[in-house]
Design an enzyme around this catalytic site. Structure first.
Site, PDB file in Angstrom:
ATOM      1  CB  CYS A 123      64.636  29.718  35.367  1.00  0.00           C
ATOM      2  SG  CYS A 123      65.077  29.394  33.660  1.00  0.00           S
ATOM      3  CB  CYS A 195      39.315  18.407  56.509  1.00  0.00           C
ATOM      4  SG  CYS A 195      38.683  16.789  56.059  1.00  0.00           S
ATOM      5  CB  CYS A 198      35.034  18.057  52.570  1.00  0.00           C
ATOM      6  SG  CYS A 198      34.793  17.575  54.279  1.00  0.00           S
ATOM      7  CG  ASP A 573      68.130  49.078  43.534  1.00  0.00           C
ATOM      8  OD1 ASP A 573      69.286  49.185  43.104  1.00  0.00           O
ATOM      9  OD2 ASP A 573      67.198  49.850  43.207  1.00  0.00           O
TER      10      ASP A 573
END
Length: 878
Positions: A123, A195, A198, A573
């Site tokens: 956090c 992919c 590899c 806001d």
């Protein structure tokens, strides 16, 4: 009636402090704010958008409520908005008694700098804890911890001061490791990966190479970061051993080249040999000749995957090269030469097409790199010298001609022009620029010649930060991608083992011939490759983030992209988000004389004031083409208004309190009118003399032009609830909410009350995004499921702290963000289900004997290609 979050009419507590006292500044704000040289002359980065603060005592200081921001600002104009004061400028005391503060305000911290990656923060308060802990260490000058990117930047007096940091971080419950500050850490571009397996093969191989300390390969971006002491050439040689090619990455790379012509030629040759062999089998050509053509074709197309498979096995990886090579060699072993040749040819063709398709997604970011020109015309006395942008220093003056791109961030010192800022903000409408305005690298000067003083080096420009943040975002795994990768890591070896068992157990139990079950096992090996499944999520995320970046939207990673797609309510806001954040004249009522007289006198009275309301009146008078009169004996009446003598008569411009003092019996109609306007959230300025009131001018914050249309688009895109959060009174909030067309509003809120409002929405079952424009919105941004900041082009803070940043200072791009996120989630789900269904169908066709080896390869490479092409649609999403 609206829901009031906490129902109380609280006001921010303010405490006066002496100008000459040392000001305690919150450590978090100190780490994320700009320093200015003087409280009486500080400018915000977004000065063209912000208004000067109200005139007041130069030596006054406003201390915001400590349990909210713990922010101290010292300013000539003490009425400055908290958002502007904190998010844009931290001004130091104009006559501070501490010499250290004075020197710190005029120049950045000087010393050794080191960046760390921090693990364990869950956090934003963790970031604050770290900052306080590290700052307490000896010889540490500055600490900045960015929760959203898990970065910590430390400036110290000497290198020895960094030694105790590791122990202190562990003591606080986290772990940290130095980042890209190592001189041995280099970034490479890798070609040929199709992919994630590899990427793992390259990592496993390089980790066994002497001199390599660490390696990280990201398939999505095609980048490899290696910390090594051996040569660059040796690293590139090792990568080439396993079938890929690497080159040292450059900030100005124009993208990887298309597959070489000889690779295409060899693929065509291999295909022609297979075709001749197949045609020969129907003619009077011996089977040995046909098999020889097939064998040559297998060698041509299969040498690269076999070579890669060897090194993958050596590094204990089980990638698609191993599976395909085993299938092809096994087919040849049982005499199925056509099948084996077809397997490797289809595999090579699939890789070629996949690589070309994936490059389109990677180029979405490489194209951003090419926006800023590599050279600049620098003024050297009376001459102009063309220099590489890397050689231009802060303070140099560059000249940008009409039609040219601006090479570096800076401030216009001479000239006027319109600048197309679309590369930064996504806004196609040019913005007028004149002396004092900020311009950004990569934007286009459309008309006049501009002289620009450089304010940022090439690596610190806004476009450079955008590229860095986007690349970093693309390298982060989304929750879906992380799950699929874990699944694939389990799925592949399990299916590989099952394939081996199928080859051996049924023949031993006399359930069929060895050749029959060996062939079925080979088919299962091919199907064991989960390439389409693994590639389904990262390509979609890279495409979506690239699309967003081109449109002036920074999405910090796949996690936030997925979260945005699940949002059902958005809280805004009010000030600076739904509204302009700066006052404008909304109503003029003439009580005596003409409108021209009223506004000319108001113009004259307010012209010398720097208060935002005074400026709004002056701007309005200029727009209406009224001129000022000759005034003298100007006087400011603190907290009430101004006065001046015009044509021998003293005129006043001020509030109701001022005119109550000037006249014992104020007109009842006027009094009621002023109260009515104030009840609507407007600030009223009365113009008149001690004998007569000429009129009243109402000033208010206005709704942004984009607000209403953006909110309608959000509702149409599936957002169920739009909510306005404001500290204004009930009357003002109700009026603005009605104009903005939001679903609900919460009025009379302090910053901590906004947190309660967000939690209330979450308790009602909504997934909530919070949209704000300042640090005072930080608590609500943190507690919301998704934090979205506006106006990122003007502030570094917004780019560092929010989950998603709208670079333009308006809401136009928010509906596109939500639409793009939902589309990305839909495509990811489509890709995953398609990949799984194709595998299941292929598995179902094995045992009846309907599936051939070449069909198994086609199903795998074809599915991967379809998944990529489906994800590429996100690049073109409007």
């Amino acid at each position: 009636m609206s829901d009031q979050c906490c129902g109380s009419n609280k006001e921010l507590q303010k405490t006066k402090s002496s100008c000459c006292s040392s000001n305690q500044v919150n450590e978090e704000v100190a780490a994320t704010s700009e320093k200015t040289t003087s409280c009486c002359s500080s400018k915000t980065e977004k000065q063209e958008q912000s208004e000067p603060s109200a005139a007041g005592n130069c030596c006054s200081s406003t201390v915001q409520k400590e349990d909210i921001d713990k922010t101290t600002t010292s300013s000539c104009y003490s009425n400055q908005k908290p958002t502007e004061a904190v998010a844009q400028v931290k001004a130091t005391s104009c006559c501070s008694s501490e010499q250290q503060n004075e020197s710190y305000a005029t120049s950045p911290a000087v010393g050794e700098k080191l960046s760390f990656r921090v693990y364990g923060m869950d956090c934003p308060s963790c970031a604050k804890t770290l900052e306080k802990g590290i700052r307490s260490l000896k010889d540490i000058q500055e600490v900045k911890v960015i929760y959203s990117t898990s970065k910590m930047e430390v400036v110290a007096d000497s290198l020895s001061a960094f030694a105790p940091i590791d122990a202190e971080v562990k003591k606080l419950g986290f772990t940290a490791e130095p980042m890209n500050d190592s001189k041995n850490l280099k970034t490479y571009s890798v070609e040929g990966m199709d992919c994630g397996s590899c990427a793992r093969s390259i990592e496993n191989h390089l980790n066994k190479v002497t001199g390599v300390q660490s390696v990280n390969v990201n398939f999505s971006t095609g980048k490899m970061k290696v910390e090594h002491t051996n040569s660059v050439e040796e690293i590139m040689k090792e990568v080439s051993k396993i079938g890929f090619s690497a080159s040292l990455d450059s900030n100005r790379s124009t993208g990887q080249s298309a597959p070489k012509n000889n690779e295409k030629g060899l693929l065509i040759l291999s295909g022609v040999l297979i075709a001749f062999g197949f045609a020969g089998s129907y003619a009077d050509v011996s089977s040995m000749m046909s098999n020889m053509l097939y064998a040559i074709a297998m060698i041509i197309s299969g040498s690269k995957p076999v070579k890669s498979a060897y090194y993958s096995i050596k590094s204990r990886s089980l990638d698609m090269n191993v599976l395909m090579s085993a299938a092809a060699i096994g087919a040849a072993f049982i005499g199925q030469w056509l099948e084996g040749a077809t397997v490797v040819w289809l595999f090579a063709l699939g890789n070629l097409l996949q690589n070309r398709s994936i490059e389109q997604t990677r180029n979405s970011i490489r194209n951003l790199m090419d926006l800023a020109p590599p050279e600049a015309w620098v003024q050297a006395g009376t001459d102009l010298v063309k220099k590489p942008v890397e050689d231009v220093s802060i303070g140099d003056v560059i000249i940008v001609k009409p039609g040219d791109k601006i090479p570096l961030d800076g401030e216009v010192i001479k000239g006027e022009s319109s600048v197309n800022q679309a590369p930064i903000t996504g806004e196609s409408i040019p913005v007028d620029k004149e002396a004092g305005n900020t311009v950004y690298a990569g934007t286009i000067n459309e008309h006049g010649t501009l002289e620009i003083r450089v304010t940022k080096l090439v690596e610190d420009t806004t476009i450079a930060k955008i590229i860095h943040l986007v690349e970093e975002a693309q390298e982060q795994k989304a929750p879906t991608q992380a799950f699929v990768d874990k699944f694939a890591n389990i799925y592949t070896p399990i299916v590989f083992i099952i394939a081996l068992l199928i080859m051996v157990i049924p023949p031993l139990l006399t359930l069929g011939s060895w050749g029959e079950w060996f062939y079925k096992g080979l088919e299962l090996l091919v199907i064991a490759c989960p390439c389409a499944l693994v590639i389904s999520t990262p390509v979609a995320i890279v495409s979506a983030i690239g699309n967003a970046a081109k449109n002036g939207i920074l999405i910090k990673g796949g996690t936030f992209l997925e979260k945005a797609g699940a949002i059902t309510a958005i809280a805004f806001d009010k000030t600076g988000t739904l509204t302009e954040g700066k006052p404008k004249v909304s109503n003029v009522e003439v009580l005596a004389g003409s409108k021209e007289d009223l506004l000319s006198i108001a113009f004259t009275l307010e012209n010398y004031s720097t208060h935002p309301i005074a400026k709004a009146i002056v701007d309005y008078a200029k727009t209406e083409r009224f001129s000022s009169k000759d005034g003298e004996l100007y006087k400011s009446i603190v907290g009430k208004g101004v006065q001046a003598r015009i044509d021998g008569v003293i005129y006043y411009a001020g509030n109701l309190s001022l005119f109550n003092e000037l006249s014992d019996s104020l007109d009842t109609h006027l009094y009621q009118k002023v109260l009515e306007l104030q009840g609507q959230g407007k600030t009223v300025v009365i113009i008149g003399t001690t004998e007569n009131v000429l009129g009243i001018i109402s000033v208010s914050d206005t709704i942004r032009e984009s607000t209403t249309s953006s909110l309608k688009s959000l509702h149409a895109s599936g957002i169920r609830e739009t909510v306005m959060l404001t500290g204004d009174n009930e009357g003002t909030a109700k009026l603005i909410a009605s104009e903005a067309n939001v679903s609900r509003y919460f009025a009379e809120l302090l910053p901590e009350d906004k947190v309660s409002a967000i939690k209330k929405l979450q308790s009602e079952g909504y997934k909530v995004a919070m949209v704000g424009d300042g640090i005072n919105d930080a608590p609500a941004l943190a507690v919301a499921d998704l934090g979205i900041a506006m106006g990122g082009a003007g502030t570094d803070t917004a780019m560092e702290t929010a989950d998603i940043v709208l670079m333009a200072d308006n809401l136009d791009k928010l509906p596109h963000t939500m639409k793009l996120s939902r589309k990305a989630l839909a495509i990811i789900k489509q890709n995953i289900w398609f990949s799984i269904i194709v595998k299941l169908i292929a598995l179902g066709l094995i045992f009846p004997g309907w599936l051939t080896l070449w069909m198994a390869v086609l199903s795998d490479t074809g599915a991967a290609l379809i998944v990529i092409l489906n994800a590429l649609r996100l690049l073109k999403e409007k």
